[in-house]
Design an enzyme around this catalytic site. Structure first.
Site, short mmCIF file in Angstrom:
data_model
loop_
_atom_site.label_atom_id
_atom_site.label_comp_id
_atom_site.label_asym_id
_atom_site.label_seq_id
_atom_site.Cartn_x
_atom_site.Cartn_y
_atom_site.Cartn_z
N GLU A 146 9.77 17.00 14.15
CA GLU A 146 10.27 16.68 12.81
C GLU A 146 9.58 17.59 11.80
O GLU A 146 8.36 17.50 11.62
CB GLU A 146 9.98 15.21 12.49
CG GLU A 146 10.58 14.79 11.17
CD GLU A 146 10.22 13.36 10.80
OE1 GLU A 146 9.04 12.98 10.93
OE2 GLU A 146 11.12 12.62 10.36
N CYS A 176 14.29 10.78 6.26
CA CYS A 176 14.21 10.38 7.67
C CYS A 176 15.54 10.52 8.38
O CYS A 176 15.58 10.81 9.57
CB CYS A 176 13.71 8.94 7.77
SG CYS A 176 14.72 7.78 6.87
N LYS A 229 0.89 -1.19 0.00
CA LYS A 229 0.00 0.00 0.00
C LYS A 229 0.91 1.22 0.00
O LYS A 229 1.46 1.60 1.03
CB LYS A 229 -0.87 -0.03 1.28
CG LYS A 229 -2.21 0.65 1.17
CD LYS A 229 -2.18 2.12 0.83
CE LYS A 229 -1.80 2.99 2.00
NZ LYS A 229 -1.61 4.41 1.61
N GLU A 240 9.80 1.89 10.77
CA GLU A 240 10.84 2.91 10.53
C GLU A 240 10.14 4.25 10.55
O GLU A 240 9.39 4.58 9.62
CB GLU A 240 11.54 2.66 9.20
CG GLU A 240 12.43 1.44 9.26
CD GLU A 240 13.15 1.15 7.97
OE1 GLU A 240 13.66 0.03 7.84
OE2 GLU A 240 13.16 2.02 7.08
#
Ligand code: NAD
Length: 517
Positions: free
Chosen positions: A398, A301, A192, A267
């Site tokens: 973030e 990331c 997905k 992750e």
């Protein structure tokens, strides 16, 4: 903003016409199919927010169909020899290399990532397949653990059909990083992809089919996280979820998968520190700091989004970062000269822009950037905040854009406290020429991956993953097989041990080894 036209534009126009106009479908059981509901959603290009294509909008019914296809195909795929899987995976890598330019152009148009990085991202996708192709024949290998009177041996077997859920920042490369080891292990897959970047997942499905992957081994269902993604994490035929995305989404997935006891590999986000001591090679450190925050639009990331600089060199070092940031070329991602392209989506653009206001309110200084570029589109200028404190939102959250927060420190102890003083722990970067300090500091840093005197340079056998709110589990090398496979122990008696006898009318001692479990 740079606006040079290049052959990439011609290819993009041609691909939009030939590949995207008709819309994107799901790939289930070896067939291109519409959503069972008939619903679609629109995907726009961040280059100008124009309509790129329409996409089948999956829900629980489509996921169920894909999970059943993956379940049926699992019986065949797990029985295919490692040598044969190796061949097929190498063929996938060959085809990715052959179509790398097409993949790169479509990825740029779909995500806004600069083409200069997307070509190598596509090639890295091929490397991921080659790496795991070569490991497929040994994926089942285990250990021999002899005991008195027994041979114990372990072997690994594929866990079953798995769900792979990926984000939008470098979607093609990231999906190969998950799908290649799953297939090498003998698992079947339902993928997905992110709703903001659906295009190259379709290409990957096509390539795998052309490479001879049996029908149903890989399935693709497009759609939103709350519908298709959620259904995948809840489906009883799916044994594990490999997820890359935001930390809060990871928490949702853990809750959603609880009922069916899903194995998860996460992750997640990061707020990675790069720590620069005054004895470091500052020219090299500068190159690395600038690269690790402004490449890939800062939508990365492992980006080094907090730079911690020793106080004696802080002013000069941050002035040099600001100068570089102002010189970065922002523009059309298809232009080979472009270094920073548009952010993926207007919603993400608004989020990143929001931090410019927050930085001012919190009392930080905007030393470079801090504004939009151009009058329209999702372009922001590479930004540096100075005079920041670790408790500010710009140091804790973030941002996931080309935005760097600089904080001074006095000594090693303070640097470590600042570096560790966030909820995340994905990567850390350390610049010093003091060997003893480098090791000591690296051991104290709360992160899954640490680079000393370097930017992020990946070696595929090494473990990849984070601690704290940055993730659960590790990818890479053999670590991926630990996730996609079950370890089984087989104990074979050599016929010399004594089995305790019950029901023979007298109390016999029970050996402690047989009393466990
Ligand atoms: P996201 O969490 O919003 O979405 C990621 C994927 O999860 C998408 O496919 C989305 O549709 C799906 N999803 C959303 N809600 C879901 C739900 N309830 N159930 C199941 N699936 C759901 O993340 P994003 O905005 O696409 O990506 C950016 C994030 O990804 C950043 O936080 C970034 O740090 C992280 N990321 C981490 C790594 C890493 O290796 N640690 C790598 C790349 C990106």
């Amino acid at each position: 903003m740079t606006q040079t036209l290049s052959p990439n534009h011609e290819l993009a126009a041609q691909l939009r016409d030939s590949r995207l106009k008709a819309g994107l479908k799901h790939w289930i059981g070896g067939q291109w199919v519409d959503a069972q509901s008939g619903q679609t959603f629109e995907a726009h290009s961040p280059v100008d927010n124009s309509l790129l294509t329409t996409v089948a909008s999956g829900d629980a019914a489509d996921i169920d169909r894909a999970a059943r296809a993956a379940h049926d195909a699992f019986q065949t795929w797990k029985a295919v020899s490692g040598a044969e899987r190796r061949k097929i995976l190498h063929r996938i890598a060959d085809l990715i290399e052959k179509r790398a330019q097409e993949i790169a152009v479509l990825e740029s148009v779909d995500t806004g990532q600069a083409i200069r990085f997307m070509k190598s991202a596509a090639t890295r996708g091929a490397e991921n397949f080659r790496f795991y192709a070569d490991r497929a024949p040994g994926a089942q290998d285990g250990q021999s653990l002899p005991a008195p009177g027994f041979i114990n041996y372990t072997l690994r077997q594929p866990i079953g059909p798995v769900g792979v859920i990926t984000p939008w920042n470098t979607p093609f490369m990231l999906s190969t990083w998950k799908i290649a080891p799953a297939l090498a292990a003998g698992c079947t897959v339902v993928h997905k992809p992110a709703e903001w970047s659906p295009v190259t997942a379709t290409l990957l499905a096509e390539i795998m089919d052309e490479a001879g992957l049996p029908k149903g081994v890989h399935n693709l269902v497009h759609g939103f996280g709350e519908s298709a993604g959620k259904a995948l994490t809840e489906h009883p035929l799916i044994h594990a979820i490999a997820f890359v995305g935001e930390t809060t989404t990871g928490s949702h997935i853990m809750r959603q998968g609880a009922e069916t006891l899903k194995r998860v590999h996460f992750e997640l986000g990061g707020k990675n520190p790069v720590v620069v001591f005054d004895d470091a090679d500052l020219d090299k450190a500068l190159d690395a700091v600038v690269f690790m925050i402004y490449s890939l639009n800062g939508e990365r990331c492992t980006s080094s989004s907090r730079v911690l600089v020793q106080e004696g060199i802080y002013d000069e070092f941050t002035a040099r970062i600001a100068e570089r940031a102002r010189n970065i070329r922002v523009g059309d991602p298809l232009d080979p000269e472009t270094e920073v392209g548009p952010l993926v989506h207007p919603r993400h653009f608004d989020k990143v822009m929001g931090y410019f206001g927050k930085a001012r309110e919190e009392g930080a200084t905007i030393a470079a950037g801090g504004q939009r570029v151009g009058d329209s589109g999702n372009y922001v200028s590479p930004t540096l905040f100075t005079g920041a404190r670790n408790d500010m939102a710009i140091a804790q959250e973030e941002i996931f854009g080309p935005v760097l927060t600089a904080i001074p420190f006095t000594d090693e102890a303070e640097a470590l406290a600042l570096a560790n003083g966030v909820r995340y722990g994905l990567a850390g970067y350390l610049w010093t020429n003091d060997l003893t300090r480098a090791h000591r500091f690296a051991q104290g840093l709360e992160a899954g991956m640490i680079w000393v005197n370097s930017e992020n340079v990946r070696h595929l056998p090494t473990p990849f993953g984070g601690v704290k709110s940055s993730g659960i589990g590790r990818d890479g090398g053999d670590y991926s097989f630990e996730f996609y496979m079950e370890t089984k122990n087989i104990a074979v008696s050599l016929g010399t041990h004594k089995t305790a006898r019950l029901g023979v009318g007298q109390a016999a001692p029970i050996a402690k080894e047989t009393a466990e479990g």
